[in-house]
Write a protein that holds these residues in place. Structure first.
Motif, mmCIF file in Angstrom:
data_model
loop_
_atom_site.group_PDB
_atom_site.id
_atom_site.type_symbol
_atom_site.label_atom_id
_atom_site.label_comp_id
_atom_site.label_asym_id
_atom_site.label_seq_id
_atom_site.Cartn_x
_atom_site.Cartn_y
_atom_site.Cartn_z
ATOM 1 N N ASP A 1 1.078 -1.069 0.543
ATOM 2 C CA ASP A 1 0.163 0.439 -0.072
ATOM 3 C C ASP A 1 1.074 1.308 0.282
ATOM 4 O OD1 ASP A 1 -2.141 -1.515 -0.001
ATOM 5 O OD2 ASP A 1 -2.324 -1.600 1.821
ATOM 6 N N GLU A 2 2.247 1.569 0.601
ATOM 7 C CA GLU A 2 2.814 2.670 0.954
ATOM 8 C C GLU A 2 3.228 2.986 -0.395
ATOM 9 O OE1 GLU A 2 6.712 3.866 3.704
ATOM 10 O OE2 GLU A 2 5.305 2.138 4.222
ATOM 11 N N TRP A 3 3.965 1.518 -1.279
ATOM 12 C CA TRP A 3 4.882 2.106 -2.069
ATOM 13 C C TRP A 3 4.081 2.565 -2.991
ATOM 14 C CZ3 TRP A 3 8.251 -3.513 -1.644
ATOM 15 C CH2 TRP A 3 9.141 -3.088 -1.135
ATOM 16 N N THR A 4 2.673 1.622 -3.469
ATOM 17 C CA THR A 4 1.532 2.039 -4.480
ATOM 18 C C THR A 4 1.030 3.381 -4.657
ATOM 19 O OG1 THR A 4 0.503 -0.205 -4.404
ATOM 20 C CG2 THR A 4 -0.801 1.315 -5.399
ATOM 21 N N ALA A 5 1.147 3.814 -3.134
ATOM 22 C CA ALA A 5 0.725 5.382 -2.887
ATOM 23 C C ALA A 5 1.540 6.166 -3.062
ATOM 24 C CB ALA A 5 0.442 5.667 -1.894
ATOM 25 N N ASP A 6 2.592 6.204 -3.326
ATOM 26 C CA ASP A 6 4.000 6.839 -3.537
ATOM 27 C C ASP A 6 4.004 6.760 -5.104
ATOM 28 O OD1 ASP A 6 4.814 6.941 -1.289
ATOM 29 O OD2 ASP A 6 6.520 6.027 -0.668
ATOM 30 N N LEU A 7 3.605 5.394 -5.819
ATOM 31 C CA LEU A 7 4.812 5.190 -7.091
ATOM 32 C C LEU A 7 3.046 6.551 -8.062
ATOM 33 C CD1 LEU A 7 5.107 1.790 -7.460
ATOM 34 C CD2 LEU A 7 6.601 3.662 -8.014
ATOM 35 N N LEU A 8 2.029 5.808 -6.877
ATOM 36 C CA LEU A 8 1.015 6.788 -7.654
ATOM 37 C C LEU A 8 1.331 8.568 -7.384
ATOM 38 C CD1 LEU A 8 -2.623 4.499 -7.101
ATOM 39 C CD2 LEU A 8 -1.316 4.994 -9.337
ATOM 40 N N SER A 9 1.374 8.956 -6.976
ATOM 41 C CA SER A 9 1.871 10.087 -6.801
ATOM 42 C C SER A 9 2.631 10.820 -7.538
ATOM 43 C CB SER A 9 2.432 10.800 -5.046
ATOM 44 O OG SER A 9 3.333 10.246 -4.518
ATOM 45 N N PHE A 10 3.185 9.803 -8.467
ATOM 46 C CA PHE A 10 4.350 10.284 -8.942
ATOM 47 C C PHE A 10 3.824 11.077 -10.675
ATOM 48 C CE2 PHE A 10 7.599 7.718 -7.097
ATOM 49 C CZ PHE A 10 7.755 8.601 -6.099
ATOM 50 N N THR A 11 4.299 12.634 -11.150
ATOM 51 C CA THR A 11 3.923 12.602 -12.150
ATOM 52 C C THR A 11 4.582 12.264 -13.135
ATOM 53 O OG1 THR A 11 4.119 15.173 -11.345
ATOM 54 C CG2 THR A 11 1.910 13.930 -10.867
ATOM 55 N N SER A 12 5.766 12.513 -13.319
ATOM 56 C CA SER A 12 7.330 13.305 -14.378
ATOM 57 C C SER A 12 7.652 11.911 -14.982
ATOM 58 C CB SER A 12 7.649 13.236 -13.191
ATOM 59 O OG SER A 12 8.873 11.761 -12.603
ATOM 60 N N GLY A 13 6.677 10.660 -14.711
ATOM 61 C CA GLY A 13 6.890 9.702 -16.635
ATOM 62 C C GLY A 13 7.733 8.339 -15.250
ATOM 63 N N ALA A 14 7.239 7.475 -16.447
ATOM 64 C CA ALA A 14 7.888 5.695 -15.850
ATOM 65 C C ALA A 14 9.714 5.797 -15.215
ATOM 66 C CB ALA A 14 8.166 5.551 -16.901
ATOM 67 N N GLY A 15 10.396 6.998 -15.912
ATOM 68 C CA GLY A 15 11.346 7.007 -15.272
ATOM 69 C C GLY A 15 11.977 7.408 -13.273
ATOM 70 N N THR A 16 11.142 7.993 -13.253
ATOM 71 C CA THR A 16 11.368 8.222 -12.022
ATOM 72 C C THR A 16 10.416 7.120 -11.326
ATOM 73 O OG1 THR A 16 10.655 11.051 -11.880
ATOM 74 C CG2 THR A 16 9.737 9.844 -10.522
ATOM 75 N N LEU B 1 20.205 19.299 -14.935
ATOM 76 C CA LEU B 1 19.536 19.590 -15.773
ATOM 77 C C LEU B 1 18.257 18.090 -16.390
ATOM 78 C CD1 LEU B 1 21.127 20.836 -19.366
ATOM 79 C CD2 LEU B 1 19.586 22.514 -17.761
ATOM 80 N N ALA B 2 18.886 17.417 -16.298
ATOM 81 C CA ALA B 2 18.082 15.967 -16.085
ATOM 82 C C ALA B 2 18.094 15.148 -14.519
ATOM 83 C CB ALA B 2 19.266 14.777 -16.407
ATOM 84 N N GLY B 3 18.386 16.213 -13.520
ATOM 85 C CA GLY B 3 17.742 15.030 -12.325
ATOM 86 C C GLY B 3 16.674 15.741 -11.725
ATOM 87 N N ARG B 4 15.494 15.802 -12.296
ATOM 88 C CA ARG B 4 15.111 16.621 -11.461
ATOM 89 C C ARG B 4 13.811 16.370 -10.284
ATOM 90 N NH1 ARG B 4 10.324 16.189 -17.018
ATOM 91 N NH2 ARG B 4 11.723 17.314 -18.363
ATOM 92 N N ARG B 5 14.228 15.263 -9.985
ATOM 93 C CA ARG B 5 13.663 14.729 -8.890
ATOM 94 C C ARG B 5 14.459 16.118 -7.644
ATOM 95 N NH1 ARG B 5 13.619 8.875 -7.375
ATOM 96 N NH2 ARG B 5 13.050 9.669 -5.665
ATOM 97 N N LEU B 6 15.839 16.195 -7.970
ATOM 98 C CA LEU B 6 17.086 16.569 -6.853
ATOM 99 C C LEU B 6 15.489 18.788 -6.522
ATOM 100 C CD1 LEU B 6 20.582 16.585 -9.227
ATOM 101 C CD2 LEU B 6 19.301 15.364 -7.400
#
Length: 261
Positions: A16-31, A220-225
Motif C-alpha cells: 500500500d505504501e509503495w503503491t501510493a508513492d508510485l501513484l503520486s509521481f507525475t514525471s513519467g516511468a523513469g521516476t 538539467l536531467a535530475g528533476r527529482r533533485l
C-alpha cells in the motif's frame, strides 16, 4: 515482486505504501523505476525490522537512499572542493595580492604560501590553507588526482550521513577508499616521472571541465533533485568548464605558471 520478498504479515502494508508513492509521481516511468530501485535497496532493512516484531521499529529504518541524490552530493563535494580551491588559490589570490605588481617591483618569485599567515594567532588557518592547496593542485593535475577528491568526498559522506543504513555507508566508504588508493598509486607514478627525464604533462583543468559538463547534465536531467542542489550543480559545472579556458588566456597562463613556480 518486491513485496513477495518481505515477510507475509508485512507485505500488504508495504505494498500500500509503495503503491501510493508510485501513484503520486507525475514525471513519467523513469521516476517510478528510480523509486523502485531505491525501494529494493531498503529490502534488507525492512525485512529485519519486520522480523523483529516490529512495525513500531520501522521508524528506525533508514530513508530510501536515492542514488541520484548521492551522486549529486558526491559531485558537489568531490568536484566543488578542488574547483573552488583553484578559484581561491590561483586567480583570486593572484589578482587580490597584485602578484604582477610585486614581480615587476622586486623581480623575485612570490611564493603562494607566503601570502598566507603562518605564525601567530592566524596560524589556525594553516589547515584551511592545506585544504585549499590540495584542492587547487588536484584541479591542475587532473585525472586520477580528481578521482581522489571524489574518494575523500565518499568517505566524508559515509561518516556524516548517519541516518543511512550501515550497508550504504560501507559501500560509499569502500568506493572512497578505492578511489584514494588509485590516487596514491597515480601520485607515486607521477612523482617518479617528475624527477626523471620526460616530466609528465599537466592536465590544466581539462578533467575538471569534463566532470563539470557531467555536473551540468545532472543539474538539467535530475528533476527529482531539489532546486538548490540543481542550481549549485549548474554553477559548479560552469565554473569547472571555464578552468582550462582560463589557462589558455595570457593572464591565465601567467597565473598558472606563477602558482606552479
Amino acid at each position: 515482486m518486491l513485496c513477495r520478498l518481505l515477510p507475509a504479515g508485512f507485505r500488504n502494508r508495504q505494498r500500500d505504501e509503495w503503491t501510493a508513492d508510485l501513484l503520486s509521481f507525475t514525471s513519467g516511468a523513469g521516476t517510478r523505476w528510480r523509486y523502485l530501485a531505491g525501494a529494493a535497496w531498503t529490502l534488507p532493512a525492512l525485512r529485519h525490522a519486520a522480523r523483529r516484531g516490529g512495525f513500531a521499529d520501522l521508524s528506525a529504518v533508514a530513508p530510501v537512499p536515492d542514488a541520484l541524490t548521492s551522486v549529486a552530493h558526491l559531485f558537489l563535494l568531490g568536484l566543488g572542493w578542488p574547483v573552488v580551491s583553484w578559484l581561491i588559490m590561483v586567480p583570486v589570490t593572484y589578482l587580490a595580492a597584485d602578484v604582477p605588481g610585486r614581480l615587476a617591483r622586486t623581480g623575485a618569485l612570490v611564493d603562494p604560501k607566503s601570502l598566507w599567515p603562518a605564525d601567530g594567532p592566524l596560524a589556525i588557518l594553516l589547515p584551511l590553507q592545506l585544504l585549499l592547496h590540495t584542492g587547487a593542485w588536484a584541479t591542475i593535475l587532473g585525472g586520477p588526482f580528481l578521482l581522489g577528491t571524489f574518494g575523500a568526498a565518499g568517505l566524508v559522506s559515509a561518516v556524516v550521513q548517519r541516518r543511512r543504513s550501515g550497508r550504504y555507508r560501507l559501500v560509499i566508504a569502500g568506493v572512497g577508499l578505492a578511489c584514494l588508493a588509485l590516487t596514491v598509486v597515480a601520485g607515486l607514478a607521477w612523482s617518479y616521472g617528475a624527477f626523471h627525464p620526460g616530466t609528465p604533462d599537466l592536465d590544466s583543468g581539462r578533467t575538471a571541465a569534463v566532470l563539470g559538463s557531467a555536473a551540468g547534465v545532472l543539474a538539467l536531467a535530475g528533476r527529482r533533485l531539489g532546486a538548490r542542489i540543481r542550481i549549485a550543480l549548474a554553477a559548479l559545472g560552469v565554473l569547472a568548464i571555464t578552468v582550462p579556458f582560463v589557462h589558455l588566456t595570457a593572464t591565465g597562463a601567467a597565473m598558472l605558471n606563477w602558482y606552479l613556480d
